[in-house]
Design a protein around this motif. Structure first.
Motif, mmCIF file in Angstrom:
data_model
loop_
_atom_site.group_PDB
_atom_site.id
_atom_site.type_symbol
_atom_site.label_atom_id
_atom_site.label_comp_id
_atom_site.label_asym_id
_atom_site.label_seq_id
_atom_site.Cartn_x
_atom_site.Cartn_y
_atom_site.Cartn_z
ATOM 1 N N THR A 41 -33.233 12.544 7.251
ATOM 2 C CA THR A 41 -33.015 11.807 6.002
ATOM 3 C C THR A 41 -32.405 12.767 4.992
ATOM 4 O O THR A 41 -33.077 13.278 4.098
ATOM 5 N N VAL A 42 -31.126 13.019 5.161
ATOM 6 C CA VAL A 42 -30.479 14.082 4.389
ATOM 7 C C VAL A 42 -30.491 13.830 2.894
ATOM 8 O O VAL A 42 -30.588 14.781 2.110
ATOM 9 N N HIS A 43 -30.410 12.586 2.464
ATOM 10 C CA HIS A 43 -30.378 12.340 1.027
ATOM 11 C C HIS A 43 -31.720 12.601 0.356
ATOM 12 O O HIS A 43 -31.777 12.738 -0.859
ATOM 13 N N LEU A 44 -32.782 12.732 1.119
ATOM 14 C CA LEU A 44 -34.056 13.117 0.523
ATOM 15 C C LEU A 44 -34.137 14.620 0.279
ATOM 16 O O LEU A 44 -34.672 15.059 -0.726
ATOM 17 N N TYR A 45 -33.620 15.410 1.208
ATOM 18 C CA TYR A 45 -33.759 16.856 1.007
ATOM 19 C C TYR A 45 -32.537 17.512 0.379
ATOM 20 O O TYR A 45 -32.670 18.484 -0.352
ATOM 21 N N MET A 46 -31.351 17.010 0.628
ATOM 22 C CA MET A 46 -30.171 17.643 0.026
ATOM 23 C C MET A 46 -30.148 17.469 -1.485
ATOM 24 O O MET A 46 -29.678 18.335 -2.201
ATOM 25 N N THR A 47 -30.683 16.346 -1.958
ATOM 26 C CA THR A 47 -30.724 16.135 -3.402
ATOM 27 C C THR A 47 -31.755 17.040 -4.075
ATOM 28 O O THR A 47 -31.744 17.181 -5.293
ATOM 29 N N GLN A 48 -32.614 17.656 -3.293
ATOM 30 C CA GLN A 48 -33.559 18.628 -3.833
ATOM 31 C C GLN A 48 -32.900 20.001 -4.000
ATOM 32 O O GLN A 48 -33.390 20.844 -4.744
ATOM 33 N N GLU A 52 -26.848 16.293 -7.787
ATOM 34 C CA GLU A 52 -26.201 15.015 -7.468
ATOM 35 C C GLU A 52 -25.159 14.612 -8.520
ATOM 36 O O GLU A 52 -24.223 13.880 -8.222
ATOM 37 N N THR A 53 -25.309 15.097 -9.739
ATOM 38 C CA THR A 53 -24.364 14.730 -10.801
ATOM 39 C C THR A 53 -23.131 15.636 -10.832
ATOM 40 O O THR A 53 -22.164 15.324 -11.516
ATOM 41 N N ASP A 54 -23.175 16.733 -10.098
ATOM 42 C CA ASP A 54 -22.015 17.622 -9.993
ATOM 43 C C ASP A 54 -21.148 17.131 -8.831
ATOM 44 O O ASP A 54 -21.588 17.121 -7.683
ATOM 45 N N ARG A 55 -19.924 16.713 -9.131
ATOM 46 C CA ARG A 55 -19.054 16.095 -8.120
ATOM 47 C C ARG A 55 -18.863 16.978 -6.892
ATOM 48 O O ARG A 55 -18.954 16.517 -5.755
ATOM 49 N N GLN A 56 -18.623 18.260 -7.102
ATOM 50 C CA GLN A 56 -18.387 19.168 -5.984
ATOM 51 C C GLN A 56 -19.644 19.331 -5.126
ATOM 52 O O GLN A 56 -19.570 19.314 -3.898
ATOM 53 N N GLU A 57 -20.792 19.469 -5.763
ATOM 54 C CA GLU A 57 -22.033 19.610 -5.002
ATOM 55 C C GLU A 57 -22.360 18.318 -4.250
ATOM 56 O O GLU A 57 -22.817 18.350 -3.106
ATOM 57 N N ARG A 58 -22.108 17.175 -4.872
ATOM 58 C CA ARG A 58 -22.333 15.894 -4.188
ATOM 59 C C ARG A 58 -21.442 15.791 -2.953
ATOM 60 O O ARG A 58 -21.901 15.405 -1.868
ATOM 61 N N GLU A 59 -20.181 16.166 -3.096
ATOM 62 C CA GLU A 59 -19.258 16.119 -1.958
ATOM 63 C C GLU A 59 -19.692 17.077 -0.851
ATOM 64 O O GLU A 59 -19.566 16.764 0.332
ATOM 65 N N THR A 60 -20.220 18.226 -1.232
ATOM 66 C CA THR A 60 -20.733 19.181 -0.247
ATOM 67 C C THR A 60 -21.868 18.548 0.557
ATOM 68 O O THR A 60 -21.910 18.637 1.782
ATOM 69 N N GLY A 61 -22.787 17.887 -0.134
ATOM 70 C CA GLY A 61 -23.901 17.224 0.538
ATOM 71 C C GLY A 61 -23.442 16.094 1.441
ATOM 72 O O GLY A 61 -23.929 15.938 2.564
ATOM 73 N N LEU A 62 -22.487 15.301 0.960
ATOM 74 C CA LEU A 62 -21.959 14.202 1.772
ATOM 75 C C LEU A 62 -21.265 14.726 3.027
ATOM 76 O O LEU A 62 -21.436 14.175 4.121
ATOM 77 N N ALA A 63 -20.500 15.793 2.875
ATOM 78 C CA ALA A 63 -19.807 16.376 4.030
ATOM 79 C C ALA A 63 -20.808 16.901 5.056
ATOM 80 O O ALA A 63 -20.645 16.705 6.260
ATOM 81 N N ALA A 64 -21.862 17.547 4.571
ATOM 82 C CA ALA A 64 -22.889 18.059 5.487
ATOM 83 C C ALA A 64 -23.573 16.905 6.217
ATOM 84 O O ALA A 64 -23.826 16.978 7.423
#
Length: 73
Positions: A41-48, A52-64
């Motif tokens: 459940t990546v969206h539970l731990y990556m958002t920790q 999530e509000t930083d576009r580049q960091e959000r894209e990094t999480g989505l790519a992972a």
């Protein structure tokens, strides 16, 4: 044990909806565990870890997360 990717809503317009989305993801994860599956459940731990509000960091999480999907059953 099957590895399953849990995908559910995360982003929300307000804190109440965000909390509800997080609880829903936790419920899905729990149900998978109790069925004997190994949930990812990546969206539970990556958002920790990522903002999530930083576009580049959000894209990094989505790519992972997209990298993990093909490795799941």
């Amino acid at each position: 044990m099957r590895i399953v990717y849990i995908c559910s809503p995360y982003r929300a317009a307000d804190e109440e909806t965000l909390h509800r989305n997080i609880e829903y993801a936790r419920e899905l994860t729990r149900e998978a565990l109790l069925r004997g599956e190994s949930p990812v459940t990546v969206h539970l731990y990556m958002t920790q870890c990522l903002n999530e509000t930083d576009r580049q960091e959000r894209e990094t999480g989505l790519a992972a997360g997209r990298e993990i999907i093909p490795r799941c059953d």
